[in-house]
Design an enzyme around this catalytic site. Sequence first.
Site, PDB file in Angstrom:
ATOM      1  N   HIS A 105       0.800  -1.237   0.000  1.00 53.47           N
ATOM      2  CA  HIS A 105       0.000   0.000   0.000  1.00 53.47           C
ATOM      3  C   HIS A 105       0.832   1.286   0.000  1.00 53.47           C
ATOM      4  CE1 HIS A 105      -3.552  -2.322   0.204  1.00 53.47           C
ATOM      5  NE2 HIS A 105      -3.667  -2.458   1.506  1.00 53.47           N
ATOM      6  N   HIS A 179      -9.403   2.572   0.893  1.00 51.86           N
ATOM      7  CA  HIS A 179      -9.378   1.392   1.764  1.00 51.86           C
ATOM      8  C   HIS A 179     -10.418   1.491   2.885  1.00 51.86           C
ATOM      9  CE1 HIS A 179      -7.642  -2.081   3.765  1.00 51.86           C
ATOM     10  NE2 HIS A 179      -6.709  -2.179   2.821  1.00 51.86           N
ATOM     11  N   GLU A 313     -11.968  -2.966  -2.334  1.00 52.07           N
ATOM     12  CA  GLU A 313     -10.956  -2.067  -2.872  1.00 52.07           C
ATOM     13  C   GLU A 313     -10.897  -2.181  -4.398  1.00 52.07           C
ATOM     14  OE1 GLU A 313      -7.266  -2.911  -0.592  1.00 52.07           O
ATOM     15  OE2 GLU A 313      -8.648  -4.134   0.594  1.00 52.07           O
TER      16      GLU A 313
END
Length: 348
Positions: A105, A179, A313
């Site tokens: 991420h 997210h 997501e």
Amino acid sequence: MRVLKEKFAEQNGQTVTAYTLVNDQGMEVTAIDYGCIITKIIVPERNGSFENVVLGFDTLEEYQQHSPYFGAVVGRHAGRIANAEFTLDGTTYHLEKNNNGHHLHGGLQGFDKVIWKADVKEEKESISLEFKYLSKDGEEGYPGNLNMKVVYELNNQNEFKVSYEGVSDQKTVLNVTNHTYFNLSGNLKEDILNHTLTLKSSRFLELDKELIPTGEILSVDSTPFDFRSGRKIKDGTESAHPQNILAGNGYDHPFLLDEHQNNEIHLYDKESGRKLIIETTEPGVVLYTSNQLEAGFSIRGTASREYLGICLETQGFPDSLNHPQFPSAILEKDEVYTSETVYKFSFN
């Protein structure tokens, strides 16, 4: 429609501001300019009660100490990149390692941990927040000065649209998502095990023990990964399928969407009657059922625990840089990256 603005915190001498978008139906979306984090989404249920349907905190300190990316924009590259490296035009780039030797991420200081410049835009039928951030060449190991823009827009049909745009002065990679952890029961009254999910997806990616795609694309047929006709989340948490067990008794998997911008993702909570339809331009969606949400802290008075939220997501695929058969995350110099996802809330 209106926008409320208030100080949320201070970070290294900078003010972190919370913005609340309110439409004429009473729906509210609150976001802060730190990480573009969505802290609350307040929508009605069938009996008219307005409640929060996402996981979040009321202080910056809690986000920094406990948050597993609650509500944040993540990037430059969402998901895991194996061994925190990739090769582009013969040059190998080494990224920050922040997940068992891998890159996750965006790294240690990704999009989720910086303060963005925010502006409010008001139109007749919608209101929006426009966030901008310059990710400098070399940040977390990525090449190119990248100008990012994220827009959160709310209209009077209880539709919340998230748009992304990025331009780099060098060839680079980009794959961003939001997210947010959803829980349609409202104010975390229940977990998400009895939520029903419908996905227009006939294939998903196989993961290895590090939760990185192996490169194999599997059929959902006759598995707990077949959501085409609707399935409760608990089916996966109770499943003996090796991929469910590997993910921590649930889901943490990328699904290939068979359709786009056509009701392709549908989440429903029977108890409250709340429905969420998600439509996207992205090739896939990562379904994560918070199997690894740690205990030991509270979320607005509710003890943290597994299965308290569900992430949907919308994005390109994790580790796509090491799997040429996946949709590419490469962004050419001066090319404009665009992506859009719409969240439609209702009840019955």
